[in-house]
Design a protein around this motif. Structure first.
Motif, mmCIF file in Angstrom:
data_model
loop_
_atom_site.group_PDB
_atom_site.id
_atom_site.type_symbol
_atom_site.label_atom_id
_atom_site.label_comp_id
_atom_site.label_asym_id
_atom_site.label_seq_id
_atom_site.Cartn_x
_atom_site.Cartn_y
_atom_site.Cartn_z
ATOM 1 N N GLY A 43 0.815 -1.212 0.000
ATOM 2 C CA GLY A 43 0.000 0.000 0.000
ATOM 3 C C GLY A 43 0.845 1.256 0.000
ATOM 4 N N VAL A 44 1.892 1.267 0.815
ATOM 5 C CA VAL A 44 2.790 2.429 0.880
ATOM 6 C C VAL A 44 3.503 2.626 -0.455
ATOM 7 C CG1 VAL A 44 4.869 3.363 1.953
ATOM 8 C CG2 VAL A 44 3.116 2.272 3.369
ATOM 9 N N ALA A 45 3.958 1.519 -1.054
ATOM 10 C CA ALA A 45 4.667 1.608 -2.331
ATOM 11 C C ALA A 45 3.743 2.155 -3.425
ATOM 12 C CB ALA A 45 5.204 0.238 -2.733
ATOM 13 N N TYR A 46 2.518 1.657 -3.472
ATOM 14 C CA TYR A 46 1.573 2.157 -4.472
ATOM 15 C C TYR A 46 1.251 3.632 -4.221
ATOM 16 C CZ TYR A 46 0.600 -2.455 -6.473
ATOM 17 O OH TYR A 46 0.701 -3.664 -7.115
ATOM 18 N N PHE A 47 1.167 4.016 -2.947
ATOM 19 C CA PHE A 47 0.883 5.411 -2.612
ATOM 20 C C PHE A 47 1.949 6.330 -3.194
ATOM 21 C CE2 PHE A 47 1.393 9.109 0.165
ATOM 22 C CZ PHE A 47 0.109 9.638 0.126
ATOM 23 N N TYR A 48 3.194 5.870 -3.160
ATOM 24 C CA TYR A 48 4.299 6.655 -3.710
ATOM 25 C C TYR A 48 4.555 6.316 -5.182
ATOM 26 C CZ TYR A 48 5.344 8.449 0.920
ATOM 27 O OH TYR A 48 5.266 9.091 2.138
ATOM 28 N N GLU A 49 3.585 5.619 -5.780
ATOM 29 C CA GLU A 49 3.607 5.274 -7.204
ATOM 30 C C GLU A 49 4.819 4.435 -7.594
ATOM 31 O OE1 GLU A 49 2.425 8.280 -10.005
ATOM 32 O OE2 GLU A 49 1.453 9.466 -8.450
ATOM 33 N N ASN A 50 5.305 3.643 -6.652
ATOM 34 C CA ASN A 50 6.371 2.682 -6.942
ATOM 35 C C ASN A 50 5.685 1.350 -7.260
ATOM 36 O OD1 ASN A 50 8.545 0.855 -6.941
ATOM 37 N ND2 ASN A 50 9.698 2.117 -5.505
ATOM 38 N N VAL A 51 5.296 1.206 -8.513
ATOM 39 C CA VAL A 51 4.495 0.049 -8.920
ATOM 40 C C VAL A 51 5.276 -1.254 -8.806
ATOM 41 C CG1 VAL A 51 3.195 -0.978 -10.837
ATOM 42 C CG2 VAL A 51 3.092 1.486 -10.446
ATOM 43 N N LEU A 52 6.570 -1.205 -9.088
ATOM 44 C CA LEU A 52 7.380 -2.423 -9.025
ATOM 45 C C LEU A 52 7.408 -2.990 -7.613
ATOM 46 C CD1 LEU A 52 9.294 -4.501 -10.197
ATOM 47 C CD2 LEU A 52 11.188 -2.893 -9.827
ATOM 48 N N VAL A 53 7.770 -2.167 -6.643
ATOM 49 C CA VAL A 53 7.833 -2.636 -5.253
ATOM 50 C C VAL A 53 6.442 -3.047 -4.766
ATOM 51 C CG1 VAL A 53 8.333 -1.972 -2.867
ATOM 52 C CG2 VAL A 53 9.881 -1.283 -4.700
ATOM 53 N N GLY A 54 5.430 -2.244 -5.104
ATOM 54 C CA GLY A 54 4.075 -2.570 -4.686
ATOM 55 C C GLY A 54 3.628 -3.925 -5.206
ATOM 56 N N THR A 55 3.917 -4.189 -6.470
ATOM 57 C CA THR A 55 3.502 -5.462 -7.073
ATOM 58 C C THR A 55 4.286 -6.636 -6.496
ATOM 59 O OG1 THR A 55 2.953 -4.271 -9.118
ATOM 60 C CG2 THR A 55 3.166 -6.659 -9.266
ATOM 61 N N LEU A 56 5.561 -6.434 -6.236
ATOM 62 C CA LEU A 56 6.352 -7.503 -5.607
ATOM 63 C C LEU A 56 5.842 -7.804 -4.200
ATOM 64 C CD1 LEU A 56 9.985 -6.572 -6.741
ATOM 65 C CD2 LEU A 56 8.546 -8.437 -7.586
ATOM 66 N N ALA A 103 -5.197 6.341 -3.380
ATOM 67 C CA ALA A 103 -4.794 7.504 -2.572
ATOM 68 C C ALA A 103 -3.518 8.135 -3.109
ATOM 69 C CB ALA A 103 -4.604 7.093 -1.113
ATOM 70 N N GLY A 104 -2.684 7.339 -3.750
ATOM 71 C CA GLY A 104 -1.439 7.863 -4.290
ATOM 72 C C GLY A 104 -1.573 8.464 -5.674
ATOM 73 N N GLY A 105 -2.750 8.345 -6.269
ATOM 74 C CA GLY A 105 -2.973 8.961 -7.565
ATOM 75 C C GLY A 105 -2.902 8.034 -8.751
ATOM 76 N N LEU A 106 -2.736 6.733 -8.530
ATOM 77 C CA LEU A 106 -2.709 5.795 -9.645
ATOM 78 C C LEU A 106 -4.106 5.509 -10.181
ATOM 79 C CD1 LEU A 106 -0.009 3.296 -8.326
ATOM 80 C CD2 LEU A 106 0.189 4.768 -10.342
ATOM 81 N N ILE A 111 -13.319 5.738 -8.284
ATOM 82 C CA ILE A 111 -13.114 4.356 -8.723
ATOM 83 C C ILE A 111 -12.538 3.535 -7.572
ATOM 84 C CG2 ILE A 111 -11.719 2.881 -10.233
ATOM 85 C CD1 ILE A 111 -12.014 4.950 -12.416
ATOM 86 N N GLY A 112 -11.636 4.142 -6.807
ATOM 87 C CA GLY A 112 -11.060 3.446 -5.669
ATOM 88 C C GLY A 112 -12.098 3.079 -4.629
ATOM 89 N N VAL A 113 -13.001 4.000 -4.342
ATOM 90 C CA VAL A 113 -14.066 3.732 -3.366
ATOM 91 C C VAL A 113 -14.996 2.639 -3.878
ATOM 92 C CG1 VAL A 113 -16.078 4.708 -2.207
ATOM 93 C CG2 VAL A 113 -13.958 6.029 -2.341
ATOM 94 N N LEU A 114 -15.314 2.686 -5.174
ATOM 95 C CA LEU A 114 -16.155 1.637 -5.767
ATOM 96 C C LEU A 114 -15.481 0.280 -5.622
ATOM 97 C CD1 LEU A 114 -18.648 0.827 -7.505
ATOM 98 C CD2 LEU A 114 -17.198 1.210 -9.520
ATOM 99 N N ALA A 115 -14.175 0.223 -5.902
ATOM 100 C CA ALA A 115 -13.437 -1.034 -5.777
ATOM 101 C C ALA A 115 -13.412 -1.520 -4.334
ATOM 102 C CB ALA A 115 -12.014 -0.849 -6.295
#
Length: 204
Positions: A43-56, A103-106, A111-115
């Motif tokens: 969650g923190v990684a996605y918030f900072y738009e670090n998709v690689l770390v978030g996905t790992l 929350a990080g803007g991705l 849409i996030g609330v719906l999900a």
């Protein structure tokens, strides 16, 4: 049918990891807590738009989430207490990951609330079915295992194709799918449970 229905059978594929876990003295609860921690990092990684770390981190969450149940079965220590902990951790993990993405803007927050509501309601209906005596309901078009696989696919595709598609990132499109399919899954589980409860009433 969702991938969640195959969870009891993953032990055949996790035998090496189960053996290592036993040698290290790990317990199912430790792995469950571990899945919680890596979901927080995702969650923190996605918030900072670090998709690689978030996905790992999502990948690690998926491994720990599958391994804790497999380890419990291997040790023959399955219990309602462990199952309860697992469900609570799973819901928080879902929240961390989805909120981190929007929350990080991705993804746009509507849409996030719906999900988020779709995911939580579909999961709630699955466990509520068990609470009223019908049994754990893994039915519907989208379960948690499906969501984890889709996040992994979308995350790696996002790295390869970072440009928005019709104004939305791939992860945003994925959250839109989670929202729509999540609420459809919740409705499917509600209808199934309601009908099964009706059958019970007729038998009485």
């Amino acid at each position: 049918m969702t991938l969640d229905q195959f969870r009891p059978h993953v032990k055949d594929y996790f035998k090496p990891l189960i053996a290592v876990s036993l040698k290290l003295g790990l317990t199912p609860n430790i792995l469950t807590v571990g899945s919680f921690i890596v979901a927080g990092f995702a969650g923190v990684a996605y918030f900072y738009e670090n998709v690689l770390v978030g996905t790992l981190m999502v990948l690690l969450n998926a491994v720990f989430d599958s391994l804790d149940g497999a380890l419990a079965r291997a040790m023959n220590i399955q219990s309602p207490k462990g199952d309860f902990l697992d469900h609570v951790i799973d819901r928080y993990a879902d929240i961390f990951i989805i909120v981190g993405i929007f929350a990080g803007g991705l993804a746009p927050w509507p849409i996030g609330v719906l999900a988020l509501t779709g995911v939580l309601m579909s999961s709630y209906l699955g466990t509520q079915s068990q609470a009223v005596g019908v049994g754990r309901n893994y039915g519907g078009v989208l379960g948690r295992a499906d969501r984890l696989v889709l996040i992994l696919v979308a995350g790696f595709l996002q790295l390869a194709f970072p440009d928005p598609i019709f104004g939305l990132t791939l992860l945003a499109w994925l959250l839109l799918v989670f929202g729509i399919m999540g609420h459809i899954t919740a409705l499917q589980r509600f209808i199934f449970t309601w009908r099964e409860m009706g059958k019970g009433g007729e038998k009485k």
